[in-house]
Scaffold this motif. Sequence first.
Motif, PDB file in Angstrom:
ATOM      1  N   GLU A  27       1.107 -10.750 -67.488  1.00 32.09           N
ATOM      2  CA  GLU A  27       1.748  -9.311 -66.907  1.00 32.09           C
ATOM      3  C   GLU A  27       3.401  -9.513 -67.621  1.00 32.09           C
ATOM      4  O   GLU A  27       3.461  -8.546 -67.412  1.00 32.09           O
ATOM      5  N   SER A  28       3.706 -10.606 -67.822  1.00 23.58           N
ATOM      6  CA  SER A  28       4.501 -10.678 -68.401  1.00 23.58           C
ATOM      7  C   SER A  28       5.179 -10.419 -70.070  1.00 23.58           C
ATOM      8  O   SER A  28       6.461 -10.326 -70.256  1.00 23.58           O
ATOM      9  N   LEU A  29       4.567 -10.013 -70.388  1.00 17.04           N
ATOM     10  CA  LEU A  29       4.257  -9.997 -71.818  1.00 17.04           C
ATOM     11  C   LEU A  29       4.498  -8.528 -72.208  1.00 17.04           C
ATOM     12  O   LEU A  29       4.423  -7.715 -71.273  1.00 17.04           O
ATOM     13  N   ASP A  30       5.524  -8.680 -73.185  1.00 16.46           N
ATOM     14  CA  ASP A  30       6.653  -7.331 -73.682  1.00 16.46           C
ATOM     15  C   ASP A  30       6.097  -6.800 -73.631  1.00 16.46           C
ATOM     16  O   ASP A  30       5.293  -5.248 -74.385  1.00 16.46           O
ATOM     17  N   LEU A  31       5.720  -7.336 -75.310  1.00  6.16           N
ATOM     18  CA  LEU A  31       5.399  -6.939 -76.969  1.00  6.16           C
ATOM     19  C   LEU A  31       4.427  -7.382 -77.306  1.00  6.16           C
ATOM     20  O   LEU A  31       4.130  -8.596 -77.595  1.00  6.16           O
ATOM     21  N   VAL A  32       3.936  -7.168 -78.300  1.00  9.59           N
ATOM     22  CA  VAL A  32       3.316  -7.533 -79.785  1.00  9.59           C
ATOM     23  C   VAL A  32       3.306  -7.480 -81.214  1.00  9.59           C
ATOM     24  O   VAL A  32       4.596  -5.889 -81.078  1.00  9.59           O
ATOM     25  N   SER A  33       3.800  -8.164 -81.921  1.00  3.78           N
ATOM     26  CA  SER A  33       3.710  -7.736 -83.192  1.00  3.78           C
ATOM     27  C   SER A  33       3.176  -8.476 -84.616  1.00  3.78           C
ATOM     28  O   SER A  33       2.331  -9.462 -83.756  1.00  3.78           O
ATOM     29  N   ARG A  34       2.393  -8.008 -85.348  1.00  5.79           N
ATOM     30  CA  ARG A  34       1.710  -8.461 -86.077  1.00  5.79           C
ATOM     31  C   ARG A  34       2.211 -10.191 -86.348  1.00  5.79           C
ATOM     32  O   ARG A  34       2.885 -11.080 -87.214  1.00  5.79           O
ATOM     33  N   GLY A  35       0.778 -11.295 -86.627  1.00  4.95           N
ATOM     34  CA  GLY A  35       1.254 -11.909 -86.310  1.00  4.95           C
ATOM     35  C   GLY A  35      -0.120 -13.076 -86.595  1.00  4.95           C
ATOM     36  O   GLY A  35      -0.390 -14.176 -86.762  1.00  4.95           O
ATOM     37  N   GLY A  94       0.583   2.522 -71.004  1.00  7.89           N
ATOM     38  CA  GLY A  94       1.421   1.689 -70.427  1.00  7.89           C
ATOM     39  C   GLY A  94       1.411   0.281 -70.536  1.00  7.89           C
ATOM     40  O   GLY A  94       0.431  -1.064 -72.019  1.00  7.89           O
ATOM     41  N   SER A  95       1.568  -0.547 -69.608  1.00 12.30           N
ATOM     42  CA  SER A  95       1.961  -1.858 -69.965  1.00 12.30           C
ATOM     43  C   SER A  95       0.372  -2.618 -69.665  1.00 12.30           C
ATOM     44  O   SER A  95      -0.212  -2.289 -68.879  1.00 12.30           O
ATOM     45  N   ASP A  96      -0.157  -3.504 -70.998  1.00 12.96           N
ATOM     46  CA  ASP A  96      -1.116  -4.466 -69.948  1.00 12.96           C
ATOM     47  C   ASP A  96      -1.072  -5.426 -70.274  1.00 12.96           C
ATOM     48  O   ASP A  96      -0.275  -5.928 -71.373  1.00 12.96           O
ATOM     49  N   GLU A  97      -2.078  -7.096 -69.831  1.00 17.86           N
ATOM     50  CA  GLU A  97      -1.752  -8.124 -69.645  1.00 17.86           C
ATOM     51  C   GLU A  97      -2.535  -8.766 -71.931  1.00 17.86           C
ATOM     52  O   GLU A  97      -2.503  -9.996 -71.749  1.00 17.86           O
ATOM     53  N   GLY A  98      -2.626  -8.137 -72.150  1.00 19.37           N
ATOM     54  CA  GLY A  98      -3.401  -8.268 -74.223  1.00 19.37           C
ATOM     55  C   GLY A  98      -1.969  -7.904 -74.925  1.00 19.37           C
ATOM     56  O   GLY A  98      -2.333  -8.438 -75.827  1.00 19.37           O
ATOM     57  N   THR A  99      -1.786  -6.468 -74.518  1.00 19.66           N
ATOM     58  CA  THR A  99      -0.769  -5.969 -75.600  1.00 19.66           C
ATOM     59  C   THR A  99       0.941  -5.849 -75.172  1.00 19.66           C
ATOM     60  O   THR A  99       1.468  -4.806 -76.064  1.00 19.66           O
TER      61      THR A  99
END
Length: 105
Positions: A27-35, A94-99
């Motif tokens: 739940e604290s994950l803010d953002l994802v980017s290419r990795g 909205g915000s989710d735990e994976g992305t």
Amino acid sequence: IANRADVLTVGASDAAGNAAAFSNRGESLDLVSRGVDVLSLLPGGFLASLSGTSFAAPRIAGVAALQLAQHPGLTVSELVDILRRAALDVGEPGSDEGTGWGLIE
């Protein structure tokens, strides 16, 4: 440390925005980017396709730096809000735990 309000938590995704299996989650994950499968230069001049959250974090840091260069008076919370709104929502709405709030390219 990722649970602190003044820390932006970044995860890794593939090119389509799907969370990488090795990525940070929660739940604290803010953002994802290419990795995943990032073309990288190795010592000796060799090219390799590598993966890791350490490829995703600098991409988001770069976007943040560009925002701060254009708007040097932004507060941390204003900057985080801009990044969240700019993200492409690729997971649950909205915000989710994976992305988190979504993908920054």
